[in-house]
Write an enzyme that holds these catalytic residues in place. Structure first.
Site, short mmCIF file in Angstrom:
data_model
loop_
_atom_site.label_atom_id
_atom_site.label_comp_id
_atom_site.label_asym_id
_atom_site.label_seq_id
_atom_site.Cartn_x
_atom_site.Cartn_y
_atom_site.Cartn_z
N ALA A 97 -1.93 5.51 1.47
CA ALA A 97 -3.47 4.95 1.41
C ALA A 97 -2.70 4.37 2.60
O ALA A 97 -2.37 4.03 3.39
CB ALA A 97 -3.00 4.13 0.17
N LEU B 4 0.77 -0.79 -0.04
CA LEU B 4 0.39 0.06 -0.20
C LEU B 4 1.19 1.00 -0.22
O LEU B 4 1.50 1.37 0.58
CB LEU B 4 -0.73 -0.27 1.41
CG LEU B 4 -2.02 -0.65 0.51
CD1 LEU B 4 -3.25 -0.28 2.62
CD2 LEU B 4 -2.94 -0.28 0.24
N ASP B 5 0.47 2.61 -0.75
CA ASP B 5 1.31 3.50 -0.69
C ASP B 5 0.98 3.82 0.15
O ASP B 5 0.17 3.86 1.50
CB ASP B 5 1.00 4.44 -1.61
CG ASP B 5 1.40 4.28 -3.08
OD1 ASP B 5 2.40 2.70 -3.63
OD2 ASP B 5 0.51 4.70 -4.01
N PRO B 6 2.55 4.83 1.20
CA PRO B 6 2.52 5.30 1.87
C PRO B 6 1.28 6.90 2.27
O PRO B 6 0.81 6.92 3.19
CB PRO B 6 3.89 6.43 1.94
CG PRO B 6 4.28 5.26 1.13
CD PRO B 6 3.36 5.28 0.38
#
Length: 317
Positions: A55, A51-53
């Site tokens: 998100a 998960l992207d930072p």
């Protein structure tokens, strides 16, 4: 001068199971994994998809024997709550980038519904430059930061459903159910383009991965507040990732041979993926032991991923 005191290493222990974590904003998936792993004092751990930072939301973490089955969660369909900022395109496709174009906001819900419908089903997506996808060993975002554009072939993904949760002025909130590998940032930009106003992703929350839901996840703060025993109690069994697969139960003697990698004859139809358990002879309600995964071909049960005998003993039923 006194020598510095030797660093005391926290002892680790074998833990087997799946922790459903609600990843906080600003953390990388690996940062969240290492924090949870330290709190559990687990020997081995891994996450099931980055998960992207920017998100938040569901991040299943696998420990011990459960890491053998993390690919199942990686391949599972995903669900997200995506917040779009309409009327603005950015250099990165999200709120961290600079605004490079602006357009008039849509005034009718029907237009938004049509744009969402147009991007539902089997579609092609071009991966964004600001992504972790690798090109010649380097992440695309590294090229993007250096101002280098890399050609990216479009990839097939499936958007199962897009539902409008909220819309007012420039803010559009969508519930998106999709296949693995879908870039919600790209979906936001494509919907903005279809509306003629441009859009970027201003917030993203993963709410589901296969049968797993964020409602059952725990935050790092809540995990920190628990006792060590209570933290371990949050671990789901290693086979929880396989809950949708058919189950095969073997008697003790057959289970031992199966764990040694031997094919077993079973009176069952061909099946591409099953979870396999040892069934104790008695009592009838005795807990079964998870042994691993297999497939059935021509009446034979063929092992795919097996637990070691020690893992079978250590893994709670």
């Amino acid at each position: 001068m006194n020598a510095p005191a030797p660093r005391v290493r926290t002892p680790r222990k074998p833990l087997h199971g799946v922790l459903l974590l609600d990843k906080p904003l600003g953390w990388t998936s690996n940062d969240a994994l290492q924090k949870a792993k330290g709190m559990l004092r687990a020997e081995k751990g891994g996450h099931t998809g980055t998960l992207d930072p920017l998100a938040t939301g569901l991040l299943p973490l696998c420990f011990g024997a459960a890491t053998k089955f993390s690919q199942v969660s990686l391949d599972a369909d995903k669900r997200y709550t995506a917040t779009l900022r309409l009327g603005q395109r950015t250099t990165t496709g999200d709120r961290e980038g600079e605004v490079i174009a602006e357009g008039p906001l849509p005034t009718e819900r029907a237009a938004i519904e049509a744009a969402c419908h147009r991007h539902t089903g089997d579609i092609l997506q071009t991966p964004p430059m600001h992504s972790a996808l690798k090109h010649e060993g380097k992440a695309l975002y590294e090229y993007a930061r250096a101002g280098v554009e890399v050609e990216r072939p479009a990839r097939a993904v499936t958007i199962h459903a897009i539902d409008i949760l909220e819309w007012h002025a420039e803010c559009l909130v969508l519930d998106v159910s999709c296949s693995k590998g879908t870039y919600i940032r790209t979906l936001a930009e494509d919907i903005g383009q279809a509306l003629g106003c441009g859009a970027h992703l201003s917030a993203l929350r993963r709410t589901g991965s296969g049968p797993l839901r964020v409602e059952d996840a725990i935050t790092l703060e809540a995990l920190q507040a628990l006792s060590e025993t209570a933290r371990e109690a949050r671990l789901r069994p290693a086979d929880s990732l396989l809950a949708a697969w058919p189950a095969v139960h073997l008697p003790d003697d057959e289970a031992g041979r199966f764990l040694n990698g031997l094919r077993r004859r079973v009176g069952l139809a061909d099946t591409p993926a099953v979870r396999v358990y040892r069934r104790p002879p008695e009592p009838p309600d005795a807990p079964v032991a998870f042994l691993g995964t297999a497939h059935i071909s021509a009446g034979e049960l063929i092992a795919d991923r097996l637990l070691s005998p020690i893992e079978v003993q250590e893994t709670p039923s």
